[in-house]
Design a protein around this motif. Structure first.
Motif, mmCIF file in Angstrom:
data_model
loop_
_atom_site.group_PDB
_atom_site.id
_atom_site.type_symbol
_atom_site.label_atom_id
_atom_site.label_comp_id
_atom_site.label_asym_id
_atom_site.label_seq_id
_atom_site.Cartn_x
_atom_site.Cartn_y
_atom_site.Cartn_z
ATOM 1 N N ASP A 291 0.839 -1.201 0.000
ATOM 2 C CA ASP A 291 0.000 0.000 0.000
ATOM 3 C C ASP A 291 0.876 1.254 0.000
ATOM 4 N N ILE A 292 0.931 1.923 -1.136
ATOM 5 C CA ILE A 292 1.835 3.062 -1.250
ATOM 6 C C ILE A 292 1.357 4.244 -0.387
ATOM 7 N N GLY A 293 0.060 4.262 -0.045
ATOM 8 C CA GLY A 293 -0.462 5.322 0.822
ATOM 9 C C GLY A 293 0.144 5.234 2.220
ATOM 10 N N SER A 294 0.153 4.032 2.808
ATOM 11 C CA SER A 294 0.748 3.891 4.147
ATOM 12 C C SER A 294 2.261 4.028 4.070
ATOM 13 N N ALA A 295 2.847 3.652 2.934
ATOM 14 C CA ALA A 295 4.303 3.828 2.763
ATOM 15 C C ALA A 295 4.651 5.304 2.841
ATOM 16 N N ARG A 296 3.827 6.112 2.229
ATOM 17 C CA ARG A 296 4.079 7.555 2.269
ATOM 18 C C ARG A 296 3.916 8.091 3.688
ATOM 19 N N TYR A 297 2.940 7.538 4.423
ATOM 20 C CA TYR A 297 2.658 8.036 5.767
ATOM 21 C C TYR A 297 3.816 7.783 6.732
ATOM 22 N N VAL A 298 4.419 6.599 6.646
ATOM 23 C CA VAL A 298 5.469 6.277 7.628
ATOM 24 C C VAL A 298 6.883 6.405 7.076
ATOM 25 N N GLY A 299 7.045 6.323 5.758
ATOM 26 C CA GLY A 299 8.381 6.191 5.186
ATOM 27 C C GLY A 299 9.111 7.513 5.000
ATOM 28 N N ASP A 300 10.382 7.554 5.410
ATOM 29 C CA ASP A 300 11.243 8.673 5.015
ATOM 30 C C ASP A 300 11.665 8.466 3.563
ATOM 31 N N THR A 301 11.895 7.213 3.240
ATOM 32 C CA THR A 301 12.278 6.822 1.883
ATOM 33 C C THR A 301 11.311 5.743 1.425
ATOM 34 N N ILE A 302 10.960 5.780 0.155
ATOM 35 C CA ILE A 302 10.160 4.688 -0.416
ATOM 36 C C ILE A 302 11.003 3.978 -1.464
ATOM 37 N N MET A 303 11.010 2.650 -1.386
ATOM 38 C CA MET A 303 11.643 1.837 -2.424
ATOM 39 C C MET A 303 10.540 0.991 -3.060
ATOM 40 N N VAL A 304 10.471 1.030 -4.376
ATOM 41 C CA VAL A 304 9.433 0.283 -5.087
ATOM 42 C C VAL A 304 10.063 -0.968 -5.693
ATOM 43 N N MET A 305 9.452 -2.117 -5.407
ATOM 44 C CA MET A 305 9.981 -3.390 -5.941
ATOM 45 C C MET A 305 9.065 -3.954 -7.006
ATOM 46 N N TYR A 306 9.686 -4.509 -8.017
ATOM 47 C CA TYR A 306 8.927 -5.247 -9.037
ATOM 48 C C TYR A 306 9.781 -6.423 -9.490
ATOM 49 N N ALA A 307 9.216 -7.613 -9.449
ATOM 50 C CA ALA A 307 9.881 -8.829 -9.934
ATOM 51 C C ALA A 307 11.287 -8.992 -9.368
ATOM 52 N N GLY A 308 11.438 -8.712 -8.076
ATOM 53 C CA GLY A 308 12.722 -8.952 -7.422
ATOM 54 C C GLY A 308 13.729 -7.829 -7.543
ATOM 55 N N HIS A 309 13.384 -6.747 -8.248
ATOM 56 C CA HIS A 309 14.292 -5.613 -8.386
ATOM 57 C C HIS A 309 13.730 -4.394 -7.652
ATOM 58 N N ILE A 310 14.621 -3.564 -7.122
ATOM 59 C CA ILE A 310 14.177 -2.241 -6.682
ATOM 60 C C ILE A 310 14.186 -1.373 -7.937
ATOM 61 N N VAL A 311 13.002 -1.008 -8.421
ATOM 62 C CA VAL A 311 12.926 -0.275 -9.691
ATOM 63 C C VAL A 311 13.001 1.231 -9.475
ATOM 64 N N GLU A 312 12.658 1.688 -8.267
ATOM 65 C CA GLU A 312 12.763 3.129 -7.987
ATOM 66 C C GLU A 312 12.893 3.322 -6.484
ATOM 67 N N CYS B 252 14.065 -5.877 -19.379
ATOM 68 C CA CYS B 252 13.329 -5.347 -18.232
ATOM 69 C C CYS B 252 12.159 -6.258 -17.877
ATOM 70 N N ALA B 253 12.018 -6.578 -16.586
ATOM 71 C CA ALA B 253 10.962 -7.488 -16.144
ATOM 72 C C ALA B 253 9.570 -6.887 -16.325
ATOM 73 N N PHE B 254 9.487 -5.570 -16.471
ATOM 74 C CA PHE B 254 8.186 -4.906 -16.599
ATOM 75 C C PHE B 254 7.790 -4.725 -18.072
ATOM 76 N N ALA B 255 8.649 -5.175 -18.986
ATOM 77 C CA ALA B 255 8.455 -4.873 -20.412
ATOM 78 C C ALA B 255 7.095 -5.326 -20.949
ATOM 79 N N GLU B 256 6.619 -6.493 -20.495
ATOM 80 C CA GLU B 256 5.351 -7.010 -21.047
ATOM 81 C C GLU B 256 4.154 -6.156 -20.656
ATOM 82 N N ARG B 257 4.299 -5.383 -19.581
ATOM 83 C CA ARG B 257 3.152 -4.576 -19.114
ATOM 84 C C ARG B 257 3.339 -3.081 -19.355
#
Ligand code: SF4
Length: 329
Positions: free
Chosen positions: A222-243, A293-298
């Motif tokens: 839930d990116i909403g709660s991540a924003r509420y508590v996180g100083d930093t957000i790391m986004v993961m997709y298919a085993g990679h930190i993409v951002e 890129c693991a996200f290429a199909e989408r």
């Protein structure tokens, strides 16, 4: 051996190039499932890093490796500058396990239904601090008070089924605090709780962070709660930190197409929404993953190079890293 960062502002926990592969299928030619690839980050005292991703993105595998419930295939983990995966005496490993505690998604499953709250808190206090008698009881009551379970003597005598989900999660937090940790790995700690009590648990975690100099790796879908508590957000997709970026920056200026997609799906009206992206649905291929890129199909912004080469991580602004060919030279 590689040196960890040192100095006053050195990270308390540092992860470098973590990878995790599982063999699946058996037989003569088992296939490889890629759960994690090249995961690196640093966590400082009193910092909250929110690790966001959908189911199967690898975020819980990161937590399990850091809790030493799983062994990584590649990579290093430094705790206070010490390589904890390198061969080290059992005592040092026990110290690490007390300093890095985990809170699980299901508070009911993590408590023995046959034992009262007092028992759950007494065990770590007796084992790690050798407390007994009146001293032990006083510490149990003080922990229950710290997590907002009052009157503490009443809660100490309850069985898990006599409490709400939120109260059980508070007991799980108190049990983690009993060993005086420096880092808490919180794996979806509010996802099984009623919406009405989630905020109370998050606010408790933030209060304890200030009072006890804790650092959190907060894992969520839930990116909403991540924003509420996180100083930093790391986004993961298919085993990679993409951002990864400071929370406000990532929410206001997302760069990776997958992060844009996550934000577009947030129902919170206070979060700025990019236009819907029209991304295709589907899951990434984790077993024998194809090149690129693991996200290429989408991805609605896919280019020819995306299916040929893995994108490298690029720093596009201070502390803002993106793994996408749109930002590679
Ligand atoms: Fe999309 Fe290509 Fe970036 Fe992957 S590398 S997210 S496919 S643009």
């Amino acid at each position: 051996m590689t040196q960890a960062s040192v100095g006053a502002d050195a990270p308390i926990l540092e992860v470098r190039g973590l990878g995790k592969y599982f063999s699946v299928g058996g037989g003569f030619k088992p296939k490889r499932l890629r759960a994690l690839n090249d995961v690196s980050f640093s966590l400082r005292a009193r910092e909250v890093i929110a690790l966001v991703g959908e189911s199967g993105s690898g975020k819980s595998t990161v937590a399990k490796i850091l809790a030493r419930l799983e062994q990584p295939t590649t990579g290093q983990v430094f705790f206070q500058g010490r390589d904890i995966l390198a061969a080290e005496p059992r005592r040092a490993s026990l110290r690490y396990r007390s300093k890095v505690q985990m809170i699980f998604q299901d508070p009911f499953g993590s408590l023995n239904p046959l034992h009262r709250v007092r028992y759950h808190l007494a065990r770590p206090l007796a084992r790690h601090h050798r407390l007994a008698g009146a001293e032990l009881e006083a510490r149990i009551l003080s922990l229950l008070k710290a997590v907002g379970l009052t009157p503490p003597a009443e809660f100490a005598s309850k069985l898990p089924h006599q409490m709400s989900g939120g109260q059980r999660q508070r007991v799980a937090i108190a049990r983690a605090l009993a060993v005086e940790p420096a880092v808490i790995l919180a794996d979806e700690p509010i996802s099984m709780l009623d919406v009405s009590i989630r905020m109370g648990v998050l606010n408790l975690m933030l209060k304890l962070k200030e009072e006890r100099d804790l650092a959190y790796l907060y894992i969520t879908h839930d990116i909403g709660s991540a924003r509420y508590v996180g100083d930093t957000i790391m986004v993961m997709y298919a085993g990679h930190i993409v951002e990864s970026a400071p929370s406000d920056r990532l929410i206001e200026s997302p760069a990776h197409p997958y992060t844009e997609l996550l934000l577009a799906a947030v129902p919170d009206p206070t979060v700025s929404k990019p236009k819907p992206l029209g991304a295709k649905s589907g899951a990434p291929q984790l077993i024998d993953p194809p090149r690129g890129c693991a996200f290429a199909e989408r991805c609605p912004k896919v280019m020819a190079i995306c299916k040929k080469e893995d994108p490298a991580s690029a720093e596009i602004a201070a502390s803002h890293h993106v793994r996408c060919h749109l930002y590679n030279e």
